[in-house]
Design an enzyme around this catalytic site. Structure first.
Site, PDB file in Angstrom:
ATOM      1  N   HIS A 162      -4.771 -33.552  17.863  1.00 42.99           N
ATOM      2  CA  HIS A 162      -3.757 -34.416  18.502  1.00 42.99           C
ATOM      3  C   HIS A 162      -2.369 -33.391  18.786  1.00 42.99           C
ATOM      4  O   HIS A 162      -1.186 -34.250  18.944  1.00 42.99           O
ATOM      5  CB  HIS A 162      -3.268 -35.101  17.272  1.00 42.99           C
ATOM      6  CG  HIS A 162      -4.068 -36.260  17.042  1.00 42.99           C
ATOM      7  ND1 HIS A 162      -5.136 -37.620  17.746  1.00 42.99           N
ATOM      8  CD2 HIS A 162      -5.536 -35.962  15.330  1.00 42.99           C
ATOM      9  CE1 HIS A 162      -5.588 -37.712  16.610  1.00 42.99           C
ATOM     10  NE2 HIS A 162      -6.154 -36.980  15.493  1.00 42.99           N
ATOM     11  N   GLU A 208      -5.144  -6.792  15.015  1.00 41.40           N
ATOM     12  CA  GLU A 208      -4.007  -5.148  14.420  1.00 41.40           C
ATOM     13  C   GLU A 208      -5.439  -4.208  14.549  1.00 41.40           C
ATOM     14  O   GLU A 208      -5.439  -3.862  14.401  1.00 41.40           O
ATOM     15  CB  GLU A 208      -3.623  -4.938  13.034  1.00 41.40           C
ATOM     16  CG  GLU A 208      -2.869  -4.138  13.533  1.00 41.40           C
ATOM     17  CD  GLU A 208      -2.476  -4.343  11.238  1.00 41.40           C
ATOM     18  OE1 GLU A 208      -0.813  -5.157  11.581  1.00 41.40           O
ATOM     19  OE2 GLU A 208      -2.277  -4.419  10.151  1.00 41.40           O
ATOM     20  N   GLY A 219      -4.563  -2.129   4.890  1.00 38.88           N
ATOM     21  CA  GLY A 219      -3.979  -2.567   4.803  1.00 38.88           C
ATOM     22  C   GLY A 219      -4.344  -4.366   4.230  1.00 38.88           C
ATOM     23  O   GLY A 219      -4.834  -5.471   4.172  1.00 38.88           O
ATOM     24  N   ARG A 220      -5.141  -4.517   6.391  1.00 41.12           N
ATOM     25  CA  ARG A 220      -6.189  -6.415   6.290  1.00 41.12           C
ATOM     26  C   ARG A 220      -7.485  -5.947   5.850  1.00 41.12           C
ATOM     27  O   ARG A 220      -7.918  -7.269   6.204  1.00 41.12           O
ATOM     28  CB  ARG A 220      -5.907  -6.164   8.012  1.00 41.12           C
ATOM     29  CG  ARG A 220      -6.521  -5.355   8.462  1.00 41.12           C
ATOM     30  CD  ARG A 220      -6.597  -5.079  10.741  1.00 41.12           C
ATOM     31  NE  ARG A 220      -6.337  -4.046  11.396  1.00 41.12           N
ATOM     32  CZ  ARG A 220      -5.709  -2.315  11.256  1.00 41.12           C
ATOM     33  NH1 ARG A 220      -4.578  -3.035  10.682  1.00 41.12           N
ATOM     34  NH2 ARG A 220      -6.073  -1.822  11.078  1.00 41.12           N
ATOM     35  N   GLU A 226      10.399  -4.688   4.246  1.00 39.22           N
ATOM     36  CA  GLU A 226      10.748  -5.919   4.090  1.00 39.22           C
ATOM     37  C   GLU A 226      10.145  -6.206   3.077  1.00 39.22           C
ATOM     38  O   GLU A 226      11.042  -7.078   1.647  1.00 39.22           O
ATOM     39  CB  GLU A 226       9.922  -7.029   5.180  1.00 39.22           C
ATOM     40  CG  GLU A 226      10.013  -6.977   6.610  1.00 39.22           C
ATOM     41  CD  GLU A 226       9.394  -5.701   7.299  1.00 39.22           C
ATOM     42  OE1 GLU A 226       8.819  -4.506   6.645  1.00 39.22           O
ATOM     43  OE2 GLU A 226       8.873  -6.142   9.033  1.00 39.22           O
ATOM     44  N   LYS A 278       9.107  -0.849  14.287  1.00 46.37           N
ATOM     45  CA  LYS A 278      10.288  -0.364  12.784  1.00 46.37           C
ATOM     46  C   LYS A 278      10.341   0.841  12.899  1.00 46.37           C
ATOM     47  O   LYS A 278      12.033   0.829  12.362  1.00 46.37           O
ATOM     48  CB  LYS A 278       8.274   0.293  12.030  1.00 46.37           C
ATOM     49  CG  LYS A 278       7.661  -0.936  11.190  1.00 46.37           C
ATOM     50  CD  LYS A 278       6.949  -0.519  10.583  1.00 46.37           C
ATOM     51  CE  LYS A 278       5.643  -0.939  10.191  1.00 46.37           C
ATOM     52  NZ  LYS A 278       4.599  -0.460   9.457  1.00 46.37           N
ATOM     53  N   LYS A 294       1.057  -1.521  -0.229  1.00 46.50           N
ATOM     54  CA  LYS A 294       0.512   0.217  -0.064  1.00 46.50           C
ATOM     55  C   LYS A 294       1.263   1.541   0.074  1.00 46.50           C
ATOM     56  O   LYS A 294       1.046   2.120  -1.098  1.00 46.50           O
ATOM     57  CB  LYS A 294      -1.120  -0.104   0.809  1.00 46.50           C
ATOM     58  CG  LYS A 294      -1.564   1.110   1.150  1.00 46.50           C
ATOM     59  CD  LYS A 294      -3.055   0.842   2.420  1.00 46.50           C
ATOM     60  CE  LYS A 294      -3.718   1.658   2.846  1.00 46.50           C
ATOM     61  NZ  LYS A 294      -4.833   2.223   4.185  1.00 46.50           N
TER      62      LYS A 294
HETATM   63  O1  F6P Z   1       2.419  -2.863   9.659  1.00 50.64           O
HETATM   64  C1  F6P Z   1       1.481  -3.125   9.762  1.00 50.64           C
HETATM   65  C2  F6P Z   1       1.200  -2.672   7.932  1.00 50.64           C
HETATM   66  O2  F6P Z   1       1.235  -1.233   7.903  1.00 50.64           O
HETATM   67  C3  F6P Z   1      -0.425  -3.533   8.142  1.00 50.64           C
HETATM   68  O3  F6P Z   1      -1.089  -2.815   8.623  1.00 50.64           O
HETATM   69  C4  F6P Z   1      -0.236  -3.880   6.391  1.00 50.64           C
HETATM   70  O4  F6P Z   1      -0.307  -4.382   6.160  1.00 50.64           O
HETATM   71  C5  F6P Z   1       1.747  -4.068   5.934  1.00 50.64           C
HETATM   72  O5  F6P Z   1       1.815  -3.050   7.362  1.00 50.64           O
HETATM   73  C6  F6P Z   1       2.014  -3.873   5.211  1.00 50.64           C
HETATM   74  O6  F6P Z   1       2.388  -2.387   4.767  1.00 50.64           O
HETATM   75  P1  F6P Z   1       2.523  -2.328   3.017  1.00 50.64           P
HETATM   76  O7  F6P Z   1       1.593  -2.892   2.337  1.00 50.64           O
HETATM   77  O8  F6P Z   1       2.005  -0.996   3.187  1.00 50.64           O
HETATM   78  O9  F6P Z   1       3.496  -2.476   2.233  1.00 50.64           O
END
Ligand code: F6P
Length: 557
Positions: free
Chosen positions: A398, A367, A281-282, A225, A518, A219
């Protein structure tokens, strides 16, 4: 950054939750109900299962094995009413900026609204834009799936790797796994999220770069990452295709709200699929973030999934609370969190294809509702979001079910099952479903000391074999796992989360809690990498860990 005058200040401060009449009544009522056993509640009312089951939209929702009476449901729904849930639902669907800490509307419902719907954000109907993106996605997916879209060397795309994290990963990977039976099996789909290089290395193992398409899903397009993995992907691709930087054009597409950053990375924005800041995002798996899903299952199945989402949206907005699945699910969860001290909810899909559903729900629920202050910034004096977890059945039986059956904690469970298997195989499916029904029966009714002794169990062993029972569960049954049903299931939980957030008076749509870690990581990265011994200014534990890491890596002077 948010402005200095809080938009929350403009919201009429609601009465504190604990001062609401229904809350106070529920407090007293919970004391009475906690002494009742499901064995007695079922014995006293032969129609209990029918009374506490709602069947709608192809879902059969049996909530009779909960520690509730008719009065409990009345009071929980009264609490929802006193919390003005209806007007909050209207506000969300209307596009009001209910995400007050970020000054944003919350309109995932617009992502699945039909073409002719009208939903305004800042006086602009956003539905045509949503469908324009869906149409572009469909055209792109058709080209890739048919082989018309060629890679740099002229080969067709056979491998798709989605790079993203959080909502830009969990939704796509969950939906891909859930709908694998509907996917094009000639194509390979992989998902990279972790900044741990192993994730990327394993994802590309054995793949031909000439046949591989990367979808960079982010987003913000600034997530550490994702950008790190995207850079490694570009290096892998360019190296694999003879060092030609131009090859990126046919092998990288982006899904983002941030055009400038996408361009800066080197992806042509004509190969970018956009979405909007009013999609969290979620809550984004049905936006362009679902591009990998659409590539896998095709535009028609994707649109069936959207239709499922939309049907649940309509139901949430219009059904009376007594028959409203998300309201019931949300309020039952709140009952245990706030009145029984339950810490967690186990989600137990008896469907192998839903193996990532609990992981997906973890972000959606935790979240969203992992908050300790109200919309007005006041510390809450009640519990909010529960811990969600789970594994597909029967594996969990199990492993951790022992604790659910005989441990000291109350763990409400959501069982999810389907009448038909997508892979019918002998007696497998009847056995699978027998286990769903057996587990919820055992949890609710248990086995008394008398029953255990009557089986001839010696006295010393008997206490170990007693099942106390009275352990609550919901059971959600559907005919078959289809794209449409998946859409409904996800929307069911989305709106249950919203329902709880409204009653708890929290903002379910921000996530400031992930920021601090972060920021600190950004500070620590150069301290790990520097050639010179860095001057460390953390606490003594963090300083020692950094020094130990550097020593193990041979970076110490
Ligand atoms: O760190 C949490 C977050 O902001 C989530 O809410 C989001 O889904 C994820 O990081 C990834 O964010 P982006 O889509 O901006 O890379």
């Amino acid at each position: 950054m948010p402005k200095s005058v809080s938009p929350a200040a403009r919201i009429k401060a609601p009465k504190p939750l604990t001062a609401l009449n229904a809350w106070k009544a529920l407090k007293d009522h919970a004391r009475q109900v906690s002494s009742l056993h499901l064995r007695d509640l079922f014995a006293a009312d032969p129609k209990r299962a029918k009374r506490f089951t709602v069947e709608t939209l192809g879902l059969y929702f049996d909530y009779s094995k909960n520690r509730i009476t008719g009065k409990t449901v009345d009071l929980l729904l009264e609490l929802a009413r006193e919390s003005e849930l209806s007007s909050r639902i209207d506000a969300m669907f209307r596009g009001d900026k209910i995400n007050v800490t970020e000054g944003r509307a919350v309109l995932h419902v617009a992502l699945r609204a039909p073409r002719n719907a009208r939903i305004l954000v800042d006086d602009k109907n956003v539905v045509p834009e949503v469908h324009a993106v869906l149409d572009r996605m469909a055209a792109f997916c058709d080209r890739v799936r048919s082989g018309k879209w060629k890679g740099h060397t002229g080969k067709r795309i056979r491998n798709v790797i989605n790079i993203g994290i959080g909502g830009s990963d969990l939704g796509p990977v969950m939906a891909y796994e859930a709908l694998k039976a509907y996917s094009d099996r000639r194509m390979t789909f992989r998902f990279v999220s972790n900044v741990d290089g192993t994730d990327f290395a394993e994802a590309v193992l054995g793949l031909d770069p000439a046949e591989t398409l990367f979808i960079i899903s982010s987003k913000t397009f600034t997530t550490l990452e994702t950008i790190t993995n995207a850079k490694s992907a570009r290096a892998w691709l360019v190296k694999g295709l003879g060092g030609n930087e131009k090859s990126v054009a046919k092998h990288f597409v982006a899904v983002s709200t941030n055009g400038p950053e996408v361009a800066k990375f080197g992806i042509d924005t004509r190969n970018m699929f956009g979405f909007w800041d009013w999609v969290g995002g979620r809550y984004s798996m049905d936006s362009a973030i679902g591009l990998a899903t659409m590539l896998a299952i095709g535009p028609e199945n994707f649109s069936e999934m959207l239709h499922g989402f939309h049907e649940m949206d309509r139901h949430f907005k219009t059904a009376p609370f007594e028959r409203n699945l998300p309201v019931l699910l949300g309020m039952l969860g709140l009952w245990y969190t706030d009145f029984f001290g339950a810490q967690t909810v186990a989600v137990l899909p008896y469907e192998q294809y839903l193996k990532r559903f609990p992981a997906y729900l973890q972000q959606l629920t935790m979240e969203s509702n992992g908050k300790h202050v109200t919309l007005a910034g006041k510390e809450v004096n009640y519990n909010t979001g529960a811990i969600y977890w789970g594994e597909p059945g029967t594996n969990g039986q199990h492993s951790f079910y022992q604790l659910i059956h005989q441990g000291t904690r109350l763990i409400p469970c959501d069982f999810i099952g389907f009448a038909k298997s997508l892979n019918p195989l002998g007696r497998h499916h009847d056995m699978l479903l027998a286990n769903v029904f057996a587990q919820s029966e055992a949890l609710a009714f248990g086995k008394t000391l008398e029953q255990v002794k009557a089986e001839g169990t010696p006295d010393w062993l008997a206490p170990h074999r007693v099942f106390e029972g009275n352990r609550p569960s919901n059971t959600i049954l559907a005919e078959e796992l289809t794209p449409n049903i998946l859409g409904k299931l996800v929307a069911l939980y989305e709106h249950a989360v919203f329902t709880q957030g409204v009653v708890w008076q929290i903002n379910s749509f921000d996530q400031w809690g992930v920021e601090l870690g972060k920021v600190l990581a950004q500070r620590i990265i150069p301290e790990l990498e520097s050639k010179q011994e860095p001057a460390l200014n953390h606490d003594s534990s963090t300083n020692s860990l950094i020094r130990r890491y550097r020593k193990l890596k041979g970076r110490n002077q």
